[in-house]
Design an enzyme around this catalytic site. Sequence first.
Site, short mmCIF file in Angstrom:
data_model
loop_
_atom_site.label_atom_id
_atom_site.label_comp_id
_atom_site.label_asym_id
_atom_site.label_seq_id
_atom_site.Cartn_x
_atom_site.Cartn_y
_atom_site.Cartn_z
N ARG A 1 0.84 -1.21 0.00
CA ARG A 1 0.00 0.00 0.00
C ARG A 1 0.87 1.25 0.00
NH1 ARG A 1 -2.14 2.06 4.48
NH2 ARG A 1 -2.38 0.06 5.51
N TYR B 1 -16.24 15.79 -15.21
CA TYR B 1 -16.59 14.38 -15.10
C TYR B 1 -17.58 14.21 -13.94
CZ TYR B 1 -16.09 9.39 -14.44
OH TYR B 1 -16.35 8.05 -14.30
N ASP C 1 -7.23 17.30 -14.77
CA ASP C 1 -7.58 15.94 -15.19
C ASP C 1 -7.28 15.84 -16.69
OD1 ASP C 1 -8.88 13.61 -16.05
OD2 ASP C 1 -10.46 13.80 -14.54
N LYS D 1 -8.53 4.75 -19.10
CA LYS D 1 -8.94 5.21 -20.41
C LYS D 1 -7.79 5.04 -21.41
CE LYS D 1 -12.62 6.14 -18.09
NZ LYS D 1 -12.86 7.43 -17.48
C1 LIG Z 1 -13.33 7.89 -16.27
C2 LIG Z 1 -12.90 9.22 -15.80
C3 LIG Z 1 -12.61 9.44 -14.44
C4 LIG Z 1 -12.77 8.36 -13.40
O1 LIG Z 1 -11.85 7.34 -13.56
P1 LIG Z 1 -12.10 5.83 -13.08
O2 LIG Z 1 -10.87 5.13 -13.52
O3 LIG Z 1 -13.35 5.36 -13.72
O4 LIG Z 1 -12.26 5.88 -11.58
C5 LIG Z 1 -12.19 10.70 -14.08
N1 LIG Z 1 -12.06 11.71 -14.97
C6 LIG Z 1 -12.34 11.52 -16.28
C7 LIG Z 1 -12.19 12.66 -17.22
C8 LIG Z 1 -12.77 10.29 -16.74
O5 LIG Z 1 -13.07 10.12 -18.04
#
Ligand SMILES: *Cc1c(COP(=O)(O)O)cnc(C)c1O
Length: 390
Positions: free
Chosen positions: A55, A108, A180, A205
Amino acid sequence: MDIQTRAVHVLGDPVPGDSRPLSVPIVQSSAFAFESADALADAMAGPDGPYVYSRRGNPTVRALERTLADLEGGAAAIAFASGMGAISGVLLALLRPGDHVVAQRCLYGGTYAVLSDLAGRYGVEVEYVRGDDVAEFERLVRPTTRVLHLETIANPTGRVPDLPGLLAAARRHGVVSVVDNSLASPVLCRPVEHGADVVVHSTTKYLAGHSDVLGGVAVFADGELRDRVWPRTVELGACADPFAAWLTLRGLPSLPLRMRQHCAGARLLAGRLAEHERVAAVHWPWLPAHPTYDLARKVLSGGGGMVSFELAGGRAAGRAFIERVRLARLALSLGGVETLVAHPASTSHRELGEEALAAAGIGAGTVRMSVGIEHPDDLWRDIEQALGHP
Ligand SMILES: *Cc1c(COP(=O)(O)O)cnc(C)c1O
């Protein structure tokens, strides 16, 4: 070196021996054994010490952290179990009751939910800006403003914020900026180069890219900020698993090639959709008609793989379309090799009420398409048949 080269070379720990594995080893161990009590006690000092407990740090996870820090041009990184783990971990570590956050309005859905929770349950004040107007941020910023939260490419509107302007303003006011970068990936944009303090990703993603693993990362421009955030994230416990980290590393070498194809496919489909009689509007950052086109040309080195479009028939037409496609699949993710469609108003953005949806620029009939790496002509034939039904 170019990112296309760096993406191929993972920055793992050296493995001793005359013949070494080309691939990073998966160290599937929860804990690490020591010979001396002192060595174990010393190893507890910080994030870069010897491995103690997974962790707190793990060789496979650290290889991912180092590699992603390098690709984003940051000093250090922390990998997480998911993108939401990264976002929650960073925000919880940075914020206290009474702090003020400025965030981009079109966010998001999960991030919007975290910010709403922080406001409703933890006494953090949150205000939203459009993202393309530095003066709007300047009007809202106060002595208690701690965090500016932005997305390089907003989902699903494709809006690109004024990253250079807003990040410089945040720095002037001593506000920590969090960007992000999930939808752009470091191939299209490296927010640290524009002045970001923290870059977060859902590595689920584009970075992992194959729809087979969840993950997240926070990359820090400055190692000192990482050191302050790290103990809180160890408490949170949303750490990356070694095998998940390995799968993410497995995706990285092809990231630049995949992004090129995602962008090329999206460009072709966005152009054709814009001319179709049943489509009322198309949102793709590099379409000249897009409201933040100039910013997108300045900040991104490609238009990205996400195309959203409004069907003239509204909500019913949008929902019918996502059921009629055959090659594209109806699934709630993006950034993988396969093309996916979704209806944001009833899924990823359902946390936003009708008013917030409208304010964020998301229509009831908006369809979001994550353009995969299939041949774009095959995708277009599928879209045409799905649009063509009466
Ligand atoms: C999918 C997504 C998230 C969340 O990510 P997870 O891996 O599903 O927890 C956050 N920000 C954006 C822009 C996303 O497309």
